[in-house]
Design a protein around this motif. Structure first.
Motif, PDB file in Angstrom:
ATOM      1  N   ASP A  72      16.203  23.814  38.104  1.00  0.00           N
ATOM      2  CA  ASP A  72      15.137  24.590  37.456  1.00  0.00           C
ATOM      3  C   ASP A  72      15.193  24.478  35.932  1.00  0.00           C
ATOM      4  N   ILE A  73      16.387  24.505  35.387  1.00  0.00           N
ATOM      5  CA  ILE A  73      16.539  24.406  33.935  1.00  0.00           C
ATOM      6  C   ILE A  73      16.136  23.015  33.463  1.00  0.00           C
ATOM      7  N   ALA A  74      16.580  21.977  34.175  1.00  0.00           N
ATOM      8  CA  ALA A  74      16.209  20.603  33.816  1.00  0.00           C
ATOM      9  C   ALA A  74      14.689  20.437  33.852  1.00  0.00           C
ATOM     10  N   ALA A  75      14.070  20.918  34.918  1.00  0.00           N
ATOM     11  CA  ALA A  75      12.616  20.779  35.058  1.00  0.00           C
ATOM     12  C   ALA A  75      11.871  21.534  33.964  1.00  0.00           C
ATOM     13  N   THR A  76      12.336  22.728  33.623  1.00  0.00           N
ATOM     14  CA  THR A  76      11.689  23.521  32.581  1.00  0.00           C
ATOM     15  C   THR A  76      11.814  22.841  31.222  1.00  0.00           C
ATOM     16  N   ARG A  77      12.977  22.310  30.914  1.00  0.00           N
ATOM     17  CA  ARG A  77      13.158  21.636  29.622  1.00  0.00           C
ATOM     18  C   ARG A  77      12.293  20.379  29.538  1.00  0.00           C
ATOM     19  N   ILE A  78      12.212  19.640  30.629  1.00  0.00           N
ATOM     20  CA  ILE A  78      11.347  18.457  30.649  1.00  0.00           C
ATOM     21  C   ILE A  78       9.893  18.874  30.450  1.00  0.00           C
ATOM     22  N   GLN A  79       9.482  19.907  31.150  1.00  0.00           N
ATOM     23  CA  GLN A  79       8.096  20.391  31.047  1.00  0.00           C
ATOM     24  C   GLN A  79       7.785  20.849  29.624  1.00  0.00           C
ATOM     25  N   ASN A  80       8.694  21.600  29.001  1.00  0.00           N
ATOM     26  CA  ASN A  80       8.470  22.088  27.641  1.00  0.00           C
ATOM     27  C   ASN A  80       8.406  20.938  26.632  1.00  0.00           C
ATOM     28  N   ALA A  81       9.305  19.976  26.770  1.00  0.00           N
ATOM     29  CA  ALA A  81       9.322  18.833  25.851  1.00  0.00           C
ATOM     30  C   ALA A  81       8.065  17.981  26.019  1.00  0.00           C
ATOM     31  N   THR A  82       7.664  17.753  27.261  1.00  0.00           N
ATOM     32  CA  THR A  82       6.476  16.948  27.537  1.00  0.00           C
ATOM     33  C   THR A  82       5.220  17.638  27.010  1.00  0.00           C
ATOM     34  N   ALA A  83       5.120  18.942  27.211  1.00  0.00           N
ATOM     35  CA  ALA A  83       3.947  19.692  26.728  1.00  0.00           C
ATOM     36  C   ALA A  83       3.864  19.621  25.201  1.00  0.00           C
ATOM     37  N   ARG A  84       4.984  19.765  24.548  1.00  0.00           N
ATOM     38  CA  ARG A  84       4.995  19.684  23.081  1.00  0.00           C
ATOM     39  C   ARG A  84       4.584  18.299  22.604  1.00  0.00           C
ATOM     40  N   ALA A  85       5.068  17.270  23.295  1.00  0.00           N
ATOM     41  CA  ALA A  85       4.696  15.896  22.934  1.00  0.00           C
ATOM     42  C   ALA A  85       3.196  15.682  23.125  1.00  0.00           C
ATOM     43  N   ARG A  86       2.643  16.174  24.212  1.00  0.00           N
ATOM     44  CA  ARG A  86       1.208  16.004  24.477  1.00  0.00           C
ATOM     45  C   ARG A  86       0.371  16.718  23.411  1.00  0.00           C
ATOM     46  N   GLU A  87       0.834  17.898  22.986  1.00  0.00           N
ATOM     47  CA  GLU A  87       0.129  18.624  21.924  1.00  0.00           C
ATOM     48  C   GLU A  87       0.058  17.793  20.642  1.00  0.00           C
ATOM     49  N   GLU A  88       1.110  17.013  20.404  1.00  0.00           N
ATOM     50  CA  GLU A  88       1.181  16.173  19.203  1.00  0.00           C
ATOM     51  C   GLU A  88       0.552  14.792  19.425  1.00  0.00           C
ATOM     52  N   GLY A  89       0.188  14.499  20.684  1.00  0.00           N
ATOM     53  CA  GLY A  89      -0.440  13.218  20.997  1.00  0.00           C
ATOM     54  C   GLY A  89       0.536  12.073  21.227  1.00  0.00           C
ATOM     55  N   PHE A  90       1.783  12.397  21.611  1.00  0.00           N
ATOM     56  CA  PHE A  90       2.791  11.359  21.842  1.00  0.00           C
ATOM     57  C   PHE A  90       2.997  11.114  23.333  1.00  0.00           C
ATOM     58  N   PRO A  91       3.273   9.853  23.717  1.00  0.00           N
ATOM     59  CA  PRO A  91       3.491   9.525  25.131  1.00  0.00           C
ATOM     60  C   PRO A  91       4.939   9.730  25.583  1.00  0.00           C
ATOM     61  N   PHE A  92       5.686  10.524  24.868  1.00  0.00           N
ATOM     62  CA  PHE A  92       7.100  10.826  25.121  1.00  0.00           C
ATOM     63  C   PHE A  92       7.333  11.110  26.598  1.00  0.00           C
ATOM     64  N   ARG A  93       8.402  10.514  27.164  1.00  0.00           N
ATOM     65  CA  ARG A  93       8.634  10.652  28.609  1.00  0.00           C
ATOM     66  C   ARG A  93      10.091  10.980  28.894  1.00  0.00           C
TER      67      ARG A  93
END
Length: 99
Positions: A72-93
């Motif tokens: 759950d922690i891994a998934a949440t951190r991935i989700q938070n990082a991905t959402a932040r990247a999308r807000e900035e327009g980056f394809p970060f994965r």
């Protein structure tokens, strides 16, 4: 006091540590290095030196494990990082794999 003929049952309780999942950060040619360092510091709680080291490892190797956490922690951190990247327009994965 036990009554004659009484049978006591033992209950066995298995307590296991939760499985951990390695969070893998993947390199791309568009996400700025400073953004990656910020993600490592803010979301993965790395200090500046470790964040820069991990960012360079991702940059040079194509990917790197940035931590191991319960699912759950891994998934949440991935989700938070991905959402932040999308807000900035980056394809970060990022991805995760069981350890």
């Amino acid at each position: 006091m036990a009554v004659q003929g009484e049978t006591r049952e033992r209950t066995r309780i298995d307590i296991r540590e939760p499985k951990h999942y390695r969070v893998i950060m993947h390199n791309d040619d568009f996400t700025p290095m400073d953004f990656v360092v910020d993600i490592l510091r803010d979301i993965f709680h790395k200090d500046e030196i470790e964040a820069v080291h991990l960012m360079m490892k991702v940059h040079e190797s194509g990917s790197a494990a940035v931590g191991a956490y319960p699912r759950d922690i891994a998934a949440t951190r991935i989700q938070n990082a991905t959402a932040r990247a999308r807000e900035e327009g980056f394809p970060f994965r990022l991805s995760m794999e069981e350890t």
